[in-house]
Design an enzyme around this catalytic site. Structure first.
Site, PDB file in Angstrom:
ATOM      1  N   GLY A  46      45.506  -6.889   2.948  1.00 47.66           N
ATOM      2  CA  GLY A  46      46.251  -7.627   1.923  1.00 47.66           C
ATOM      3  C   GLY A  46      46.404  -9.075   2.302  1.00 47.66           C
ATOM      4  O   GLY A  46      46.139  -9.460   3.449  1.00 47.66           O
ATOM      5  N   ASN A  47      46.851  -9.862   1.345  1.00 48.10           N
ATOM      6  CA  ASN A  47      46.985 -11.303   1.528  1.00 48.10           C
ATOM      7  C   ASN A  47      48.028 -11.610   2.617  1.00 48.10           C
ATOM      8  O   ASN A  47      48.763 -10.715   3.062  1.00 48.10           O
ATOM      9  CB  ASN A  47      47.402 -11.937   0.187  1.00 48.10           C
ATOM     10  CG  ASN A  47      46.927 -13.372   0.041  1.00 48.10           C
ATOM     11  OD1 ASN A  47      46.680 -14.059   1.036  1.00 48.10           O
ATOM     12  ND2 ASN A  47      46.799 -13.816  -1.193  1.00 48.10           N
ATOM     13  N   ILE A  48      48.090 -12.869   2.989  1.00 45.21           N
ATOM     14  CA  ILE A  48      49.115 -13.313   3.928  1.00 45.21           C
ATOM     15  C   ILE A  48      50.472 -13.111   3.253  1.00 45.21           C
ATOM     16  O   ILE A  48      50.654 -13.502   2.110  1.00 45.21           O
ATOM     17  CB  ILE A  48      48.930 -14.813   4.277  1.00 45.21           C
ATOM     18  CG1 ILE A  48      47.519 -15.065   4.796  1.00 45.21           C
ATOM     19  CG2 ILE A  48      49.970 -15.268   5.297  1.00 45.21           C
ATOM     20  CD1 ILE A  48      47.159 -16.541   4.909  1.00 45.21           C
ATOM     21  N   THR A  53      52.958  -5.930   7.665  1.00 44.69           N
ATOM     22  CA  THR A  53      53.778  -5.642   8.853  1.00 44.69           C
ATOM     23  C   THR A  53      54.951  -4.733   8.488  1.00 44.69           C
ATOM     24  O   THR A  53      55.302  -3.815   9.241  1.00 44.69           O
ATOM     25  CB  THR A  53      54.279  -6.958   9.469  1.00 44.69           C
ATOM     26  OG1 THR A  53      53.155  -7.801   9.759  1.00 44.69           O
ATOM     27  CG2 THR A  53      55.069  -6.722  10.743  1.00 44.69           C
ATOM     28  N   GLU A  70      48.144  -7.113  13.890  1.00 41.31           N
ATOM     29  CA  GLU A  70      47.153  -8.162  14.104  1.00 41.31           C
ATOM     30  C   GLU A  70      47.530  -8.966  15.365  1.00 41.31           C
ATOM     31  O   GLU A  70      48.706  -9.279  15.556  1.00 41.31           O
ATOM     32  CB  GLU A  70      47.168  -9.112  12.914  1.00 41.31           C
ATOM     33  CG  GLU A  70      45.888  -9.126  12.138  1.00 41.31           C
ATOM     34  CD  GLU A  70      46.003 -10.019  10.924  1.00 41.31           C
ATOM     35  OE1 GLU A  70      47.101 -10.456  10.567  1.00 41.31           O
ATOM     36  OE2 GLU A  70      44.974 -10.304  10.343  1.00 41.31           O
ATOM     37  N   ARG A 123      44.959  -5.119   9.064  1.00 43.33           N
ATOM     38  CA  ARG A 123      43.671  -5.722   8.742  1.00 43.33           C
ATOM     39  C   ARG A 123      42.567  -5.088   9.599  1.00 43.33           C
ATOM     40  O   ARG A 123      42.768  -4.043  10.234  1.00 43.33           O
ATOM     41  CB  ARG A 123      43.722  -7.243   8.911  1.00 43.33           C
ATOM     42  CG  ARG A 123      44.529  -7.978   7.844  1.00 43.33           C
ATOM     43  CD  ARG A 123      43.856  -9.259   7.412  1.00 43.33           C
ATOM     44  NE  ARG A 123      44.618  -9.923   6.362  1.00 43.33           N
ATOM     45  CZ  ARG A 123      45.577 -10.825   6.589  1.00 43.33           C
ATOM     46  NH1 ARG A 123      45.883 -11.158   7.833  1.00 43.33           N
ATOM     47  NH2 ARG A 123      46.236 -11.397   5.601  1.00 43.33           N
ATOM     48  N   LYS A 183      57.325 -18.433   2.946  1.00 40.18           N
ATOM     49  CA  LYS A 183      58.396 -19.453   3.122  1.00 40.18           C
ATOM     50  C   LYS A 183      59.593 -18.790   3.795  1.00 40.18           C
ATOM     51  O   LYS A 183      60.180 -19.321   4.736  1.00 40.18           O
ATOM     52  CB  LYS A 183      58.803 -20.033   1.768  1.00 40.18           C
ATOM     53  CG  LYS A 183      57.792 -21.032   1.210  1.00 40.18           C
ATOM     54  CD  LYS A 183      58.363 -21.673  -0.062  1.00 40.18           C
ATOM     55  CE  LYS A 183      57.293 -22.384  -0.884  1.00 40.18           C
ATOM     56  NZ  LYS A 183      57.612 -22.339  -2.330  1.00 40.18           N
ATOM     57  N   GLN A 184      59.893 -17.562   3.349  1.00 40.71           N
ATOM     58  CA  GLN A 184      61.057 -16.819   3.886  1.00 40.71           C
ATOM     59  C   GLN A 184      60.837 -16.515   5.370  1.00 40.71           C
ATOM     60  O   GLN A 184      61.720 -16.609   6.193  1.00 40.71           O
ATOM     61  CB  GLN A 184      61.186 -15.530   3.064  1.00 40.71           C
ATOM     62  CG  GLN A 184      62.148 -14.496   3.578  1.00 40.71           C
ATOM     63  CD  GLN A 184      61.969 -13.155   2.832  1.00 40.71           C
ATOM     64  OE1 GLN A 184      61.387 -13.104   1.745  1.00 40.71           O
ATOM     65  NE2 GLN A 184      62.444 -12.092   3.424  1.00 40.71           N
TER      66      GLN A 184
HETATM   67  N1  LIG Z   1      58.814  -5.899  -0.595  1.00 38.35           N
HETATM   68  C1  LIG Z   1      59.370  -6.998  -0.028  1.00 38.35           C
HETATM   69  N2  LIG Z   1      60.380  -7.640  -0.630  1.00 38.35           N
HETATM   70  C2  LIG Z   1      60.932  -8.747  -0.072  1.00 38.35           C
HETATM   71  N3  LIG Z   1      60.535  -9.285   1.127  1.00 38.35           N
HETATM   72  C3  LIG Z   1      59.521  -8.664   1.760  1.00 38.35           C
HETATM   73  C4  LIG Z   1      58.882  -7.500   1.242  1.00 38.35           C
HETATM   74  N4  LIG Z   1      57.914  -7.115   2.120  1.00 38.35           N
HETATM   75  C5  LIG Z   1      57.953  -8.007   3.137  1.00 38.35           C
HETATM   76  N5  LIG Z   1      58.920  -8.927   2.928  1.00 38.35           N
HETATM   77  C6  LIG Z   1      59.243 -10.069   3.794  1.00 38.35           C
HETATM   78  O1  LIG Z   1      58.222 -11.032   3.565  1.00 38.35           O
HETATM   79  C7  LIG Z   1      57.748 -11.593   4.808  1.00 38.35           C
HETATM   80  C8  LIG Z   1      56.271 -11.202   5.004  1.00 38.35           C
HETATM   81  O2  LIG Z   1      56.201  -9.791   5.135  1.00 38.35           O
HETATM   82  P1  LIG Z   1      55.197  -9.148   6.184  1.00 38.35           P
HETATM   83  O3  LIG Z   1      55.419  -7.670   6.167  1.00 38.35           O
HETATM   84  O4  LIG Z   1      55.337  -9.869   7.483  1.00 38.35           O
HETATM   85  O5  LIG Z   1      53.802  -9.509   5.512  1.00 38.35           O
HETATM   86  P2  LIG Z   1      52.333  -9.586   6.184  1.00 38.35           P
HETATM   87  O6  LIG Z   1      52.386  -8.796   7.444  1.00 38.35           O
HETATM   88  O7  LIG Z   1      51.444  -8.985   5.141  1.00 38.35           O
HETATM   89  O8  LIG Z   1      52.070 -11.033   6.402  1.00 38.35           O
HETATM   90  C9  LIG Z   1      58.650 -11.028   5.886  1.00 38.35           C
HETATM   91  O9  LIG Z   1      59.707 -11.950   6.118  1.00 38.35           O
HETATM   92  C10 LIG Z   1      59.186  -9.737   5.279  1.00 38.35           C
HETATM   93  O10 LIG Z   1      60.479  -9.418   5.770  1.00 38.35           O
HETATM   94  N1  LIG Z   2      41.563 -17.856   8.748  1.00 42.15           N
HETATM   95  C1  LIG Z   2      41.982 -16.649   9.057  1.00 42.15           C
HETATM   96  N2  LIG Z   2      43.307 -16.470   9.143  1.00 42.15           N
HETATM   97  C2  LIG Z   2      43.676 -15.230   9.420  1.00 42.15           C
HETATM   98  C3  LIG Z   2      42.807 -14.152   9.608  1.00 42.15           C
HETATM   99  N3  LIG Z   2      43.564 -13.049   9.814  1.00 42.15           N
HETATM  100  C4  LIG Z   2      44.848 -13.446   9.761  1.00 42.15           C
HETATM  101  N4  LIG Z   2      44.898 -14.773   9.550  1.00 42.15           N
HETATM  102  C5  LIG Z   2      46.086 -15.624   9.539  1.00 42.15           C
HETATM  103  C6  LIG Z   2      46.843 -15.589   8.283  1.00 42.15           C
HETATM  104  C7  LIG Z   2      48.254 -15.734   8.756  1.00 42.15           C
HETATM  105  O1  LIG Z   2      48.558 -17.099   8.935  1.00 42.15           O
HETATM  106  C8  LIG Z   2      48.274 -15.067  10.119  1.00 42.15           C
HETATM  107  C9  LIG Z   2      48.757 -13.643  10.142  1.00 42.15           C
HETATM  108  O2  LIG Z   2      48.349 -13.000   8.990  1.00 42.15           O
HETATM  109  P1  LIG Z   2      49.400 -12.093   8.168  1.00 42.15           P
HETATM  110  O3  LIG Z   2      48.688 -11.742   6.900  1.00 42.15           O
HETATM  111  O4  LIG Z   2      49.687 -10.914   9.058  1.00 42.15           O
HETATM  112  O5  LIG Z   2      50.625 -12.932   7.950  1.00 42.15           O
HETATM  113  O6  LIG Z   2      46.918 -15.085  10.565  1.00 42.15           O
HETATM  114  C10 LIG Z   2      41.407 -14.393   9.553  1.00 42.15           C
HETATM  115  O7  LIG Z   2      40.549 -13.526   9.744  1.00 42.15           O
HETATM  116  N5  LIG Z   2      41.066 -15.660   9.292  1.00 42.15           N
END
Ligand SMILES: Nc1ncnc2c1ncn2[C@@H]1O[C@H](COP(=O)(O)OP(=O)(O)O)[C@@H](O)[C@H]1O
Ligand SMILES: Nc1nc2c(ncn2[C@H]2C[C@H](O)[C@@H](COP(=O)(O)O)O2)c(=O)[nH]1
Length: 249
Positions: A46-48, A53, A70, A123, A183-184
């Protein structure tokens, strides 16, 4: 639980042999649903900021599941160099070096000895290539020569290393929601991530996992990641049996 007598004299209690067979199938399915017969690997994609997590934290509480996040901290400190920060600060200059290291660290995770029957990894080597590298090349932050070198490495890895996965859980979260969550979370290196970068990464995930522009190495289970936290936990639990069986039932 059903007693032996019930199974033996099925027709008396269940009214018919057909009904008993149906019950037997349901019980067998339920008993295996939470314990696959072989080790399985589930990749959460999924997206960033899409909630990967959060998903992994939730399932890490279940016995028999190995969770691997990751290796972001490895990317932030490669013998003293923060390659994640370098990539965000000057993507043209650092995308190739950063993706080379991402590919190495993901290969290391894929090939590690599995500690539990179920492994959930954040991922995979596949999204690094099919989503991030593609996006960097398309946006002009990676030259053709850099792209083909990374692709040669990727193709060799797939041909010579065990990097199989059994299920992809795709947390499909809108870019706008991801942007708010990033941002959060306010990770230092991500403070300047613009919405259009998340929109481009969303399209890259959609191209791969929905439109199959690139091979999907496993069935894809799509979960709507836009719900609030408590509703997301309900979504995770509603799909637990599909996720733990490692196939998209
Ligand atoms: N369903 C949700 N509703 C509100 N906040 C969320 C939700 N899922 C995650 N968050 C919050 O959003 C941020 C990013 O979530 P995270 O699980 O770290 O995403 P990723 O691992 O895909 O980057 C964290 O601060 C997390 O606590
Ligand atoms: N350019 C890339 N950035 C990547 C890759 N995998 C993760 N990421 C970056 C994106 C976020 O800043 C951070 C962690 O990712 P989350 O989605 O867990 O917040 O790492 C990649 O392959 N290339």
């Amino acid at each position: 639980m059903f007693t032996k007598a019930a199974f033996r004299g099925g027709w008396t209690i269940f009214g018919s042999r057909k009904c008993l067979d149906k019950v037997r199938r349901q019980v067998t399915w339920k008993m295996t649903a939470l314990h696959p017969s072989r080790s399985i690997t589930v990749a959460i994609e999924g997206n960033i900021g899409s909630g990967k997590t959060t998903f992994l934290d939730h399932f890490s509480k279940t016995k028999g599941i190995e969770v691997i996040q990751e290796p972001v901290d490895m990317w932030r400190n490669v013998r003293g160099h923060n390659t994640l920060a370098l990539m965000y600060s000057d993507p043209k200059r650092w995308s190739f070096a950063f993706q080379s290291y991402v590919q190495l660290t993901m290969l290391d995770i894929h090939t590690r000895k599995q500690k539990s029957l179920i492994r959930m990894m954040e991922r995979s080597i596949y999204s690094a290539k099919y989503c991030f590298v593609e996006n960097m090349h398309e946006s002009g932050n990676m030259t053709d020569a850099e792209y083909v070198v990374l692709t040669e490495w990727f193709d060799w890895i797939l041909a010579n290393q065990k990097v199989q996965i059994d299920l992809i859980v795709y947390l499909k979260t809108s870019p706008e929601v991801c942007h708010q969550r990033i941002k959060q979370r306010c990770r230092e290196e991500e403070k300047a991530i613009p919405l259009d970068y998340l929109q481009a990464l969303h399209s890259a995930h959609e191209d791969w996992l929905t439109h199959k522009k690139f091979p999907t190495p496993a069935p894809v289970l799509v979960l709507n990641g836009d719900h609030n936290l408590s509703d997301m936990y309900s979504v995770f639990e509603k799909n637990r049996h599909k996720i733990l069986l490692g196939q998209n039932l």
